[in-house]
Write a protein that holds these residues in place. Structure first.
Motif, mmCIF file in Angstrom:
data_model
loop_
_atom_site.group_PDB
_atom_site.id
_atom_site.type_symbol
_atom_site.label_atom_id
_atom_site.label_comp_id
_atom_site.label_asym_id
_atom_site.label_seq_id
_atom_site.Cartn_x
_atom_site.Cartn_y
_atom_site.Cartn_z
ATOM 1 N N ALA A 22 0.555 -1.097 0.287
ATOM 2 C CA ALA A 22 0.156 0.300 0.105
ATOM 3 C C ALA A 22 0.782 1.558 0.320
ATOM 4 N N LEU A 23 2.147 1.142 0.790
ATOM 5 C CA LEU A 23 2.868 2.205 0.889
ATOM 6 C C LEU A 23 3.746 2.601 -1.085
ATOM 7 N N LEU A 24 3.394 1.504 -1.851
ATOM 8 C CA LEU A 24 4.394 1.685 -2.896
ATOM 9 C C LEU A 24 4.532 2.992 -4.065
ATOM 10 N N PRO A 25 2.665 3.237 -4.194
ATOM 11 C CA PRO A 25 2.662 4.231 -5.089
ATOM 12 C C PRO A 25 3.225 5.237 -4.578
ATOM 13 N N ARG A 26 3.267 6.155 -3.875
ATOM 14 C CA ARG A 26 4.232 6.803 -2.628
ATOM 15 C C ARG A 26 5.193 6.761 -2.340
ATOM 16 N N LEU A 27 6.185 5.769 -2.314
ATOM 17 C CA LEU A 27 7.547 5.723 -2.069
ATOM 18 C C LEU A 27 8.255 6.242 -3.463
ATOM 19 N N LYS A 28 9.316 6.950 -2.641
ATOM 20 C CA LYS A 28 9.970 7.734 -4.713
ATOM 21 C C LYS A 28 11.743 7.641 -4.382
ATOM 22 N N ASN A 29 12.328 7.511 -4.937
ATOM 23 C CA ASN A 29 13.565 7.874 -4.672
ATOM 24 C C ASN A 29 14.490 7.213 -4.353
ATOM 25 N N ALA A 30 14.196 5.758 -4.206
ATOM 26 C CA ALA A 30 15.498 4.510 -3.574
ATOM 27 C C ALA A 30 15.674 3.418 -4.904
ATOM 28 N N GLY A 31 16.748 3.273 -5.209
ATOM 29 C CA GLY A 31 17.129 2.155 -6.401
ATOM 30 C C GLY A 31 16.803 0.971 -6.120
ATOM 31 N N ASP A 73 15.042 10.354 -20.297
ATOM 32 C CA ASP A 73 15.762 10.931 -19.465
ATOM 33 C C ASP A 73 15.348 11.580 -18.267
ATOM 34 N N TYR A 74 13.847 11.762 -18.372
ATOM 35 C CA TYR A 74 13.434 12.814 -17.582
ATOM 36 C C TYR A 74 13.005 12.163 -16.434
ATOM 37 N N GLN A 75 13.071 10.405 -16.635
ATOM 38 C CA GLN A 75 12.386 9.840 -15.475
ATOM 39 C C GLN A 75 13.561 8.705 -14.486
ATOM 40 N N ARG A 76 13.435 8.196 -13.701
ATOM 41 C CA ARG A 76 14.742 7.148 -13.032
ATOM 42 C C ARG A 76 13.871 5.463 -12.859
ATOM 43 N N ARG A 77 14.340 4.429 -12.691
ATOM 44 C CA ARG A 77 13.382 3.539 -13.021
ATOM 45 C C ARG A 77 14.379 2.752 -11.797
ATOM 46 N N PHE A 78 13.952 2.206 -11.626
ATOM 47 C CA PHE A 78 13.864 1.637 -10.389
ATOM 48 C C PHE A 78 13.052 -0.009 -9.709
ATOM 49 N N SER A 128 19.427 7.901 -6.010
ATOM 50 C CA SER A 128 18.444 7.183 -6.286
ATOM 51 C C SER A 128 17.534 8.727 -6.832
ATOM 52 N N ARG A 129 18.020 9.234 -6.855
ATOM 53 C CA ARG A 129 16.814 11.031 -7.233
ATOM 54 C C ARG A 129 16.857 11.327 -8.036
ATOM 55 N N THR A 130 17.785 10.991 -9.596
ATOM 56 C CA THR A 130 18.047 10.991 -10.493
ATOM 57 C C THR A 130 18.562 9.632 -11.261
ATOM 58 N N TYR A 131 19.523 9.032 -10.620
ATOM 59 C CA TYR A 131 20.097 7.882 -11.608
ATOM 60 C C TYR A 131 19.380 6.486 -10.936
ATOM 61 N N SER A 132 19.114 5.572 -11.859
ATOM 62 C CA SER A 132 18.749 4.891 -12.100
ATOM 63 C C SER A 132 18.993 3.179 -11.288
ATOM 64 N N SER A 133 18.082 1.721 -11.311
ATOM 65 C CA SER A 133 19.256 1.160 -10.827
ATOM 66 C C SER A 133 19.386 0.290 -12.626
ATOM 67 N N LEU A 134 20.209 -0.628 -12.182
ATOM 68 C CA LEU A 134 21.185 -0.979 -13.392
ATOM 69 C C LEU A 134 20.602 -1.578 -14.030
ATOM 70 N N GLY A 135 20.309 -1.886 -15.161
ATOM 71 C CA GLY A 135 19.378 -2.632 -15.954
ATOM 72 C C GLY A 135 19.683 -2.899 -16.805
ATOM 73 N N LEU A 136 19.396 -3.732 -18.327
ATOM 74 C CA LEU A 136 19.237 -4.020 -19.583
ATOM 75 C C LEU A 136 20.065 -1.980 -20.090
ATOM 76 N N ALA A 137 19.131 -1.682 -19.918
ATOM 77 C CA ALA A 137 18.859 -0.164 -20.773
ATOM 78 C C ALA A 137 20.368 0.463 -20.981
ATOM 79 N N ASP A 138 21.179 0.279 -19.322
ATOM 80 C CA ASP A 138 23.055 0.541 -19.480
ATOM 81 C C ASP A 138 23.402 0.345 -20.369
ATOM 82 N N TYR A 139 22.677 -1.180 -20.488
ATOM 83 C CA TYR A 139 23.354 -1.837 -22.180
ATOM 84 C C TYR A 139 23.377 -1.816 -22.928
ATOM 85 N N GLN A 140 22.535 -0.275 -23.572
ATOM 86 C CA GLN A 140 22.190 -0.450 -24.731
ATOM 87 C C GLN A 140 22.286 1.000 -25.046
ATOM 88 N N ARG A 141 21.965 1.432 -26.748
ATOM 89 C CA ARG A 141 22.004 3.004 -26.237
ATOM 90 C C ARG A 141 20.856 3.543 -27.357
#
Lengths: 435, 435
Positions: free
Chosen positions: A333-342, B381-386, A371-384
């Motif tokens: 239930a808290l998930l929709p309000r949680l921001k900025n976590a890896g 670029d305006y979003q973050r993935r988690f 984690s405010r601006t960067y993402s958790s590592l994923g497939l997208a980091d290995y592609q352009r």
């Protein structure tokens, strides 16, 4: 852990309580720059010499042979191989689900815009050495590289490389394993040598030498891009009266044992739970082989008593933790309000360690508030991602006049002319057809 | 443009011919650091003073009032407003198509892994000043910010801000427009002041002051992230005998007019076309208001004669251009082999200028070879993935033993213990139920 009542703190005290300690830079800039320069000038010979002096290891060659990989793999127990297989399967499943589909969109009649995805050609993975063989790091870095379609995937780890690391790298399809550590490994991958492939992007954790080297090569256009900025690992746990104090303590300790600079925070509206967690921490600490490290990390750690879960969410959002564990009666239930976590771990049966190893998510996450601006590592980091557009004559006729006017407004005549010439030619063709 | 036969060049000459000129750093490091320090210490007062001394503009306030925005908007012609509306609609359509869908994947029975997306909360856009009002830059930066769901979008541009920029910012839903330019604008957005919102990420092009300031604030964890590294704009055109020399020349010039440091490259297997393009360049240059800039850029530009289109593709892939225009008999046939370009323009009716303004793709692209690893600007670029994970008791039972073994292998006892405690509790519950 020190227990603080959040609502008795002033704004400034709250900000200070959530402030991370300054990163130890270690004054390595000049030393690392020197190592990088040596590697760029001396190539393999410099790498072998640096490995001899810095890692106290004598090797004539840098790359492991297939025979060495096979021999190491044979020494890994079947039980460990099965655990690696299970983890690999889950990590593959979750990262395969991230494979993107190209976007094809006709924005106006005859104006076709597309977004395509391509693997980054060559990637380099860094796996730290030391007493503990970081098998999980190999999986987390190599599996998405292979799924993304990178043409060449190389791995550096300081000597002596543990058998389990070698086995896992082989299983994950790494093309070459180099016995190289520290800043010299990063330099070798960023600039290449006779033996080492120059790569486009470098992934993986490391000590201050590695981190500083990654920072330096990523600032050089001839160097290599990197995955994300580095910082000490950290966890924030939101728990309510419903939470199991033993589980919470175990989760806090599994972060604290990473290093003396690990950050551990508990946020709870329940004072009784906070007290029970402190008791459980003492009990569990006694059993840990890395108790001294964890104890030191806990000295800098804090429990915040908040008024309710809504405030707990606010505190977490402000702190922006790498790992966020939610052990409450209804954690989802808290998930929709949680921001900025890896990465977020929901419920009593989801300790952080499952994500570190085998649930399928990646354990490479933004720390230190990134984690405010960067993402958790994923497939997208290995592609352009790149765009493609193709206009029909009708499409150009439709948007051409707007482009001409906008280009004229920006006083870019040639931009306008590139459209005007084409519209004139289309006009001429139409007239000729009608004649 | 100088015409070189690619196949008569040595490997070294080829590499040198594709090498970009060194970036002018301008030795701004210390000056920019000084401006940033002044802004952090002095806030609004320092910003107003810097604007007075550096931009020669007297203003008591930094933020445009709604009355100023309305007045500026009224002064924009209806014709230009219509062109902006058309461009906005296409940019919105293409970027809306990039809105991601969360990924929900059960990797093993009871092991639920998810990938979610969230907007970056606060973003700052920088729009350069000067004689030409960069209306297109406003659209390219602000439209994806709004679509991504960023809570606050602010824009800085040096005084006097052109009416068309103000109008477009308002139309695109920018929350606040500040009359601020250069390093002081970047510093203000990165650290905030009494008036200026501190943002999480800064987007947009700029001169060496802006670029250096972006570099500095992005290296500070208390500063702000940035969109991508900067470099001069560039285009590579692949054309065959089928191409219209006038169109090719116009496209080359629309890049060359950007600045004297713009890079312009033509690659063709057809010597006759290369000659015709040179003739067309001379003719068209004469008509341009920015002829002198374009002429200078062309001095450093080159045409390569290659053996066939396959080799043209190789050359382009090695160079990794920001813009890649393909004017060949069947341009789309080359697409699967084209790598490392920021944006690709296919066919005779797709000049680069359509992408700069109104096709719908973003014109913010990686330059200077960064397209090997960086992506063209997009909604992402305006979003973050988690990631999120939630295990059922059955899920934990299934993968728990593998996690325990992997944690033990890495000598991380507490990681193992966080699972063992839970498995023991599940075991106890089962026994109690059975009893």
């Amino acid at each position: 852990m020190k227990i603080l009542d959040w609502n008795t703190l002033t704004d400034l005290e709250q900000a200070q309580a959530l402030r991370r300690p300054a990163l130890a830079q270690g004054g390595r800039e000049a030393q690392v720059a020197d190592i990088i320069a040596k590697v760029r000038q001396g190539g393999d010979a410099a790498l072998i010499e640096l490995t001899r002096t810095l890692d106290k290891a004598e090797r004539d060659t840098l790359q492991l042979t297939q025979a060495e990989i096979d021999a190491a793999s044979e020494r890994v127990s079947d039980e460990l191989k099965a655990a690696i297989d299970l983890a690999m399967a889950n990590i593959e499943t979750f990262h395969r689900a991230q494979l993107p589909t190209p976007i094809v969109q006709e924005t106006s009649p005859g104006v076709h815009c597309e977004l395509h995805f391509q693997p980054i050609e060559k990637v380099g993975l860094y796996v730290p050495g030391g007493t503990a063989p970081l098998v999980s790091t190999v999986m987390m870095l190599a599996i998405p590289a292979r799924l993304a379609g990178c043409e060449r995937v190389v791995l550096c780890s300081p000597p002596p490389i543990n058998d389990a690391i070698i086995y896992t790298a082989g299983r994950c399809g790494v093309d070459a394993i180099y016995t190289l550590g520290g800043a010299q490994a990063v330099a070798a991958m960023a600039y290449g040598s006779e033996t080492i492939t120059k790569v486009d992007k470098i992934f993986g954790p490391g000590n201050t030498w590695v981190t500083e080297a990654k920072r330096q090569v990523s600032g050089d256009v001839d160097g290599a891009a990197i995955d994300m900025p580095a910082g000490p690992s950290e966890v924030l746990v939101i728990a309510d009266a419903d939470a199991d104090a033993d589980f919470v303590a175990a989760d806090l300790l599994s972060q604290a044992e990473h290093g003396t600079d690990s950050q551990v925070i508990l946020v709870t509206p329940c004072t009784a739970l906070a007290d029970k967690v402190n008791v459980a921490l003492d009990q569990q600490l006694a059993q840990l082989s890395r108790a001294e490290i964890a104890r030191q990390a806990l000295l800098e750690s804090r429990t915040f008593i908040c008024s309710d879960l809504a405030q707990a969410v606010q505190i977490s959002n402000t702190y922006a933790p790498e790992h966020l564990i939610v052990q409450t009666a209804d954690s989802r239930a808290l998930l929709p309000r949680l921001k900025n976590a890896g990465s977020i771990f929901l419920g009593a049966w989801t300790p952080e360690s499952v994500g570190d190893y085998a649930s399928g998510t990646n354990h490479t996450l933004p720390t230190y508030g990134y984690s405010r601006t960067y993402s958790s590592l994923g497939l997208a980091d290995y592609q352009r991602r790149f765009t493609v557009q193709e206009l029909t004559p009708a499409g150009l006729r439709a948007i051409g006049p707007a482009v001409e006017l906008l280009a004229a407004t920006e006083t870019l005549d040639a931009h306008k002319n590139a459209v005007s010439l084409r519209l004139a030619k289309l006009e001429k063709q139409t007239v000729e057809k009608q004649a």
